[in-house]
Write an enzyme that holds these catalytic residues in place. Structure first.
Site, short mmCIF file in Angstrom:
data_model
loop_
_atom_site.label_atom_id
_atom_site.label_comp_id
_atom_site.label_asym_id
_atom_site.label_seq_id
_atom_site.Cartn_x
_atom_site.Cartn_y
_atom_site.Cartn_z
N HIS A 70 0.83 -1.21 0.00
CA HIS A 70 0.00 0.00 0.00
C HIS A 70 0.86 1.26 0.00
O HIS A 70 1.86 1.32 0.72
CB HIS A 70 -0.93 0.01 1.22
CG HIS A 70 -2.04 -1.00 1.09
ND1 HIS A 70 -1.81 -2.35 1.17
CD2 HIS A 70 -3.36 -0.83 0.85
CE1 HIS A 70 -2.96 -2.97 0.98
NE2 HIS A 70 -3.91 -2.09 0.78
N SER A 87 -6.64 4.15 -5.59
CA SER A 87 -6.07 4.85 -4.44
C SER A 87 -6.20 6.37 -4.61
O SER A 87 -6.48 7.08 -3.64
CB SER A 87 -4.60 4.43 -4.27
OG SER A 87 -4.11 4.94 -3.07
N GLU A 90 -9.73 7.24 -3.65
CA GLU A 90 -9.97 7.02 -2.22
C GLU A 90 -9.33 8.13 -1.38
O GLU A 90 -9.96 8.67 -0.46
CB GLU A 90 -9.42 5.64 -1.83
CG GLU A 90 -10.25 4.52 -2.42
CD GLU A 90 -9.52 3.19 -2.53
OE1 GLU A 90 -10.16 2.23 -2.99
OE2 GLU A 90 -8.34 3.11 -2.18
N GLN A 91 -8.10 8.46 -1.71
CA GLN A 91 -7.40 9.49 -0.93
C GLN A 91 -8.08 10.85 -1.12
O GLN A 91 -8.18 11.65 -0.20
CB GLN A 91 -5.91 9.53 -1.33
CG GLN A 91 -5.23 8.19 -1.02
CD GLN A 91 -3.74 8.31 -0.77
OE1 GLN A 91 -3.24 9.34 -0.34
NE2 GLN A 91 -3.01 7.23 -1.02
N VAL A 123 -2.13 1.70 7.16
CA VAL A 123 -3.21 1.49 6.19
C VAL A 123 -4.55 1.69 6.88
O VAL A 123 -4.81 1.12 7.95
CB VAL A 123 -3.13 0.07 5.55
CG1 VAL A 123 -4.33 -0.18 4.65
CG2 VAL A 123 -1.84 -0.09 4.76
N ILE A 124 -5.38 2.48 6.23
CA ILE A 124 -6.75 2.71 6.72
C ILE A 124 -7.64 2.90 5.51
O ILE A 124 -7.17 3.39 4.46
CB ILE A 124 -6.79 3.95 7.67
CG1 ILE A 124 -8.12 4.05 8.40
CG2 ILE A 124 -6.48 5.25 6.91
CD1 ILE A 124 -8.13 5.06 9.56
N CYS A 125 -8.91 2.51 5.63
CA CYS A 125 -9.83 2.65 4.50
C CYS A 125 -10.20 4.13 4.36
O CYS A 125 -10.99 4.66 5.14
CB CYS A 125 -11.08 1.79 4.74
SG CYS A 125 -12.27 1.94 3.40
N ALA A 126 -9.61 4.78 3.36
CA ALA A 126 -9.76 6.23 3.23
C ALA A 126 -11.20 6.61 2.87
O ALA A 126 -11.66 7.69 3.21
CB ALA A 126 -8.78 6.76 2.18
N1 LIG Z 1 -1.95 3.67 3.20
C1 LIG Z 1 -3.25 3.45 2.91
O1 LIG Z 1 -4.10 3.31 3.79
N2 LIG Z 1 -3.58 3.38 1.61
C2 LIG Z 1 -4.86 3.12 1.17
N3 LIG Z 1 -6.05 3.35 1.88
C3 LIG Z 1 -7.05 3.45 0.99
O2 LIG Z 1 -8.24 3.60 1.25
N4 LIG Z 1 -6.55 3.36 -0.28
C4 LIG Z 1 -5.19 3.21 -0.22
O3 LIG Z 1 -4.41 3.13 -1.14
#
Ligand SMILES: NC(=O)N[C@H]1NC(=O)NC1=O
Length: 175
Positions: A70, A87, A90-91, A123-126
């Protein structure tokens, strides 16, 4: 944008399946390649559960490796516009493309401390968190132990994966 029914997913050969699902776990085609052999999937939940089982069955070092696939949140690749399409979206949805200089330097500093401590990125669900929750989560999770944190990271990978799969596979209404 859901476009494939589960019946269509079940018809994909392994190459096609990896092409379609190769990034549901970020930069980890192996996950798609491994779960293909479990088809036919009854429904989208079954597909999600099969990937979750694959991740859970990995040894500690394998889980760490998945986390290492990730990119950092608002990190070097994000700054260079080199994230994967998923990604990037998401970010952006978490507002990480709109950070102030102060927020960016705080996040960069915490990300660095996290990597030094654990040897893999935070890592977190953005899509399920806004920037304030991400900064708080990072501060809290820095206090964890390594094994606990590997498991927390993998749970976030599963959430990211479920949302990415929901963008690909139509979920039929259960009657
Ligand atoms: N570092 C990290 O959490 N990356 C991720 N999170 C997310 O939701 N998409 C990513 O790529």
């Amino acid at each position: 944008m859901a476009s494939l029914a589960i019946a269509e997913v079940n018809k994909l050969d392994s190459e096609e399946f990896i092409e379609v699902f190769g990034n549901v776990v970020e930069n980890c085609k192996l996950a798609a390649a491994a779960v293909w052999s479990h088809k036919p999937f009854q429904d989208v939940d079954h597909l999600n559960q099969t990937i979750a089982d694959f991740l859970d069955a990995l040894p500690q070092k394998g889980k760490e490796g998945v986390l290492r696939c990730h990119p950092d949140l608002a990190g070097r690749l994000a700054q260079a516009g080199q994230l994967t399409t998923e990604s990037t979206q998401e970010q952006k949805s978490a507002g990480l493309d709109q950070l102030t200089q102060d927020e960016l330097s705080t996040l960069t500093d915490l990300n660095q401390q996290y990597k030094v401590k654990f040897g893999f990125p935070f890592v977190i669900c953005a899509r399920l968190n806004k920037k304030a929750a991400i900064l708080n989560g990072l501060t809290e999770r820095l206090k964890h132990g390594a094994e606990e944190e590997t498991l927390a990271g993998v749970e976030e990978v599963k959430k990211i994966c479920r949302l990415r799969i929901a963008d690909i596979v139509t979920s039929e209404a259960k009657l």
